[in-house]
Enzyme design. Structure first.
Site, short mmCIF file in Angstrom:
data_model
loop_
_atom_site.label_atom_id
_atom_site.label_comp_id
_atom_site.label_asym_id
_atom_site.label_seq_id
_atom_site.Cartn_x
_atom_site.Cartn_y
_atom_site.Cartn_z
N LYS A 156 0.84 -1.13 -0.14
CA LYS A 156 0.02 -0.27 0.10
C LYS A 156 0.88 1.36 0.02
O LYS A 156 1.98 1.25 0.52
CB LYS A 156 -1.01 0.06 1.34
CG LYS A 156 -2.11 -0.99 1.51
CD LYS A 156 -2.66 -0.78 2.69
CE LYS A 156 -3.77 -1.88 2.75
NZ LYS A 156 -4.64 -1.69 4.03
N GLU A 201 1.21 -5.39 4.28
CA GLU A 201 0.67 -6.00 5.29
C GLU A 201 0.01 -7.44 4.79
O GLU A 201 0.11 -7.53 3.65
CB GLU A 201 -0.80 -5.16 5.66
CG GLU A 201 -0.38 -3.95 6.26
CD GLU A 201 -1.65 -3.04 6.50
OE1 GLU A 201 -1.75 -2.11 7.28
OE2 GLU A 201 -2.83 -3.18 5.62
N ILE A 216 -5.87 -9.79 4.18
CA ILE A 216 -7.17 -10.34 4.71
C ILE A 216 -8.10 -11.03 3.55
O ILE A 216 -8.53 -10.32 2.97
CB ILE A 216 -7.93 -9.40 5.70
CG1 ILE A 216 -6.72 -8.83 6.50
CG2 ILE A 216 -8.93 -10.22 6.44
CD1 ILE A 216 -6.16 -9.72 7.48
N ARG A 219 -12.84 13.26 8.03
CA ARG A 219 -13.56 14.50 7.45
C ARG A 219 -15.17 13.70 7.41
O ARG A 219 -15.16 12.63 7.69
CB ARG A 219 -13.21 14.40 6.02
CG ARG A 219 -12.84 13.39 5.34
CD ARG A 219 -12.73 13.27 3.82
NE ARG A 219 -12.10 12.27 3.09
CZ ARG A 219 -12.90 11.05 2.80
NH1 ARG A 219 -14.17 11.00 3.15
NH2 ARG A 219 -12.41 9.97 2.38
#
Length: 450
Positions: free
Chosen positions: A161, A203, A206, A295
Site C-alpha cells: 500500500k 501488510e 485479509i 472528514r
C-alpha cells in the site's frame, strides 16, 4: 463556548456543498459557495448566499488552490471554512492556514490530519492505543528484495500500500513471489502520480474481508462517541458503490467491540470533529484497523437516516465548541445508499460526461436523493463522476431493498449513461439480498453487457 459562526465558506462543489448549505441555512448561518467556470450552473452556486468564481475547470487551478480559496474567504469575510470531502478536506496545510488567518476550519486539528493521513504513523498510533491492526510492521519497504523477505516471513497473500494513499490507489495484492516486481512497479507509479509520494508498506492480506467503518465524533474537550457502523463492502477496484447500515454481517457484540475500538482510536489523538474509523473484518469477525478518514464521508446520509441525526449540524456544533451530550448510538431500521455515477456500468464503468436532457428524482416515504444536477445541467469531465446519491430507509433490510428497487426504477436521467442499471442489477442478486458478499465479491461476478 466560542461565538457561533456568521458565515461559512464551503471549499467544495456539487452535492456535498449543497448539503452543507442546507444545514447552515437551517442553523441561521450565511454561506459562500466557490466555483470553477465549469460549475457556474451548479445548484450549490445558485442556493448559497454568495458565490465566488475561483478559476478555470482544472482542480489544481480552482478547488485545490489554497491562495484562491483564502482570497475568497477574505473578500467575503467568512469566519469559518467547511471543506466537505475530497479536494482539501484532509490537507493539514490548508487547515493550518485557516487557523493562521483566524478562520475556523470545520474539521480536526492539522496534527490529527497529519497523524491519520500517513498510514504508517496511523498504524503505530493505533497499536499504542490497543486497537487491532492488520499484521505487518508498517515500516517503509526499501526495495523489492526487502518486500520479498518480509512476505516470506508473513506468508502470502500480502498487500502493498502507498503510505500516503487513499481511495484504493497505490494498492496491490500479491499472491506469490513472482508477482512482486510487477505489483511493486505499478503501485509505486500510481502512488507517485496520485499523491506525489511513492513510499510503500506491506501488510498481510485479509481474505474474504468485509469493509465496515465506524462513524465517530469528538468534541474539543476530549469526549469521543461512536455513531454505529456502515458496511461498504460492495466495491469495484477498492471504490465504494453502495453502503448500508446496519451491516448484515454485524452482531450486537461485534458492534460493541468495534465501537469501543473506534472510540479508543479517537481518544488516542484527542480527536475533534466528525471522522470515520475504517476496519477490515474477516469471516470469523476478527476486525483490523485500516485507516481513519478525518472528514465527513460520501456515505454519511446512511448514518443520518438510521439515527435521525444531522451529521453536518453535529460537525458545526463541535466546531463552535459545544460539548457532546449524547451517548453511543444503535441504528433503528435499515438504510441503503446507492452512488449514482455518470458512468457506463456495462462498458467497464467508463465515464459519461455530457448534458442531462431529462431528469426526475425519486420521491416518496423513506426516500432521499442528494444531488446538485437537473435537466439541462452539463456534467463536466474534470471532476469525480458521482452526480447523485439515492438513500432509502425502512424497518428491515429486506424492506429497504424493495424500497431501493422502487426508487431506482423511478429515477430518470437521460442524456448520459449512469450506474442506475448496475444498482438495479445488484438489488436482484441473491448473494446481495442475503448479505453474502465481501469486498472481492463484485469482481467475481459477470456483469451484463450493454
Amino acid at each position: 463556548m466560542a461565538e457561533k459562526f456568521k458565515k461559512i465558506l464551503i471549499a467544495n462543489r456539487g452535492e456535498i456543498a449543497l448539503r452543507i448549505i442546507r444545514t447552515a441555512r437551517e442553523m441561521g448561518i450565511k454561506t459562500v459557495a466557490i466555483y470553477s467556470t465549469a460549475d457556474r450552473e451548479s445548484l450549490h452556486v445558485r442556493f448559497a448566499d454568495e458565490a465566488v468564481c475561483i478559476g478555470p475547470p482544472s482542480s489544481t487551478d480552482s478547488y485545490l488552490s489554497i491562495p484562491k480559496i483564502m482570497a475568497a474567504v477574505e473578500i467575503t469575510n467568512a469566519d469559518a471554512v467547511h471543506p466537505g470531502y475530497g479536494f482539501l478536506s484532509e490537507n493539514a496545510d490548508f487547515a493550518e492556514i485557516c487557523t493562521e488567518y483566524g478562520v475556523k476550519f470545520i474539521g480536526p486539528k492539522p496534527e490529527h490530519i497529519r497523524q491519520m493521513g500517513d498510514k504508517i504513523t496511523a498504524k503505530d498510533t493505533m497499536i499504542k492505543a490497543g486497537v487491532p491492526v492488520v499484521p505487518g510492521d508498517g515500516e517503509l519497504l526499501k526495495s523489492v528484495e526487502d518486500g520479498l523477505q518480509q512476505a516470506e516471513v508473513m506468508g502470502y497473500p500480502v498487500i502493498i500500500k502507498a503510505t500516503a494513499g487513499g481511495g484504493g490507489k497505490g494498492m496491490r495484492m500479491i499472491a506469490a513471489p513472482e508477482e512482486f516486481q510487477g505489483a511493486w512497479d505499478s503501485a509505486r507509479a500510481e502512488a507517485k502520480a496520485a499523491f506525489g509520494n511513492d513510499g510503500m508498506y506491506m501488510e498481510k492480506y485479509i481474505t474474504e474481508p468485509r469493509h465496515i467503518e465506524i462513524q465517530v465524533v469528538g468534541d474539543q474537550y476530549g469526549k469521543v462517541i461512536h455513531l454505529s457502523e456502515r458496511d461498504c463492502s460492495v466495491q469495484r477496484r477498492h471504490q465504494k458503490l453502495l453502503e448500508e447500515c446496519p451491516s448484515p454481517f454485524m452482531t450486537d457484540e461485534l458492534r460493541e467491540r468495534m465501537g469501543q475500538a473506534a472510540i479508543k482510536a479517537g481518544e488516542a489523538i484527542n480527536y475533534e470533529g466528525v471522522g470515520t474509523v475504517e476496519f477490515l473484518v474477516d469471516s470469523d469477525r476478527n476486525f483490523y484497523f485500516m485507516e481513519m478518514n478525518t472528514r465527513i464521508q460520501v456515505e454519511h446520509p446512511v448514518t443520518e437516516e438510521v439515527l435521525d441525526l444531522d451529521l453536518i449540524r453535529e460537525q458545526i456544533k463541535v466546531a463552535y465548541g459545544e460539548h457532546l451530550t449524547g451517548m453511543n448510538y444503535v441504528p433503528k431500521g435499515h438504510a441503503i445508499e446507492c452512488r449514482i455515477n455518470a458512468e457506463d456500468p456495462w462498458n467497464n464503468f467508463r465515464p459519461s460526461p455530457g448534458k442531462i436532457t431529462s431528469f426526475h428524482s425519486s420521491k416518496g416515504h423513506g426516500v432521499r436523493v442528494d444531488t446538485h444536477v437537473y435537466a439541462g445541467y452539463t456534467i463536466s469531465p474534470y471532476y469525480d463522476s458521482m452526480i447523485a446519491k439515492i438513500i432509502v430507509r425502512a424497518p428491515t433490510r429486506a424492506d429497504a431493498i424493495t424500497k431501493m428497487e422502487r426508487a431506482l426504477n423511478e429515477f430518470i436521467i437521460e442524456g448520459v449513461k449512469t450506474t442506475v442499471p448496475f444498482h438495479q442489477w445488484l438489488m436482484k442478486q441473491e448473494d446481495f439480498r442475503e448479505g453474502n458478499f465481501d469486498t472481492g465479491w463484485l469482481g467475481q461476478q459477470t456483469l451484463p453487457k450493454g
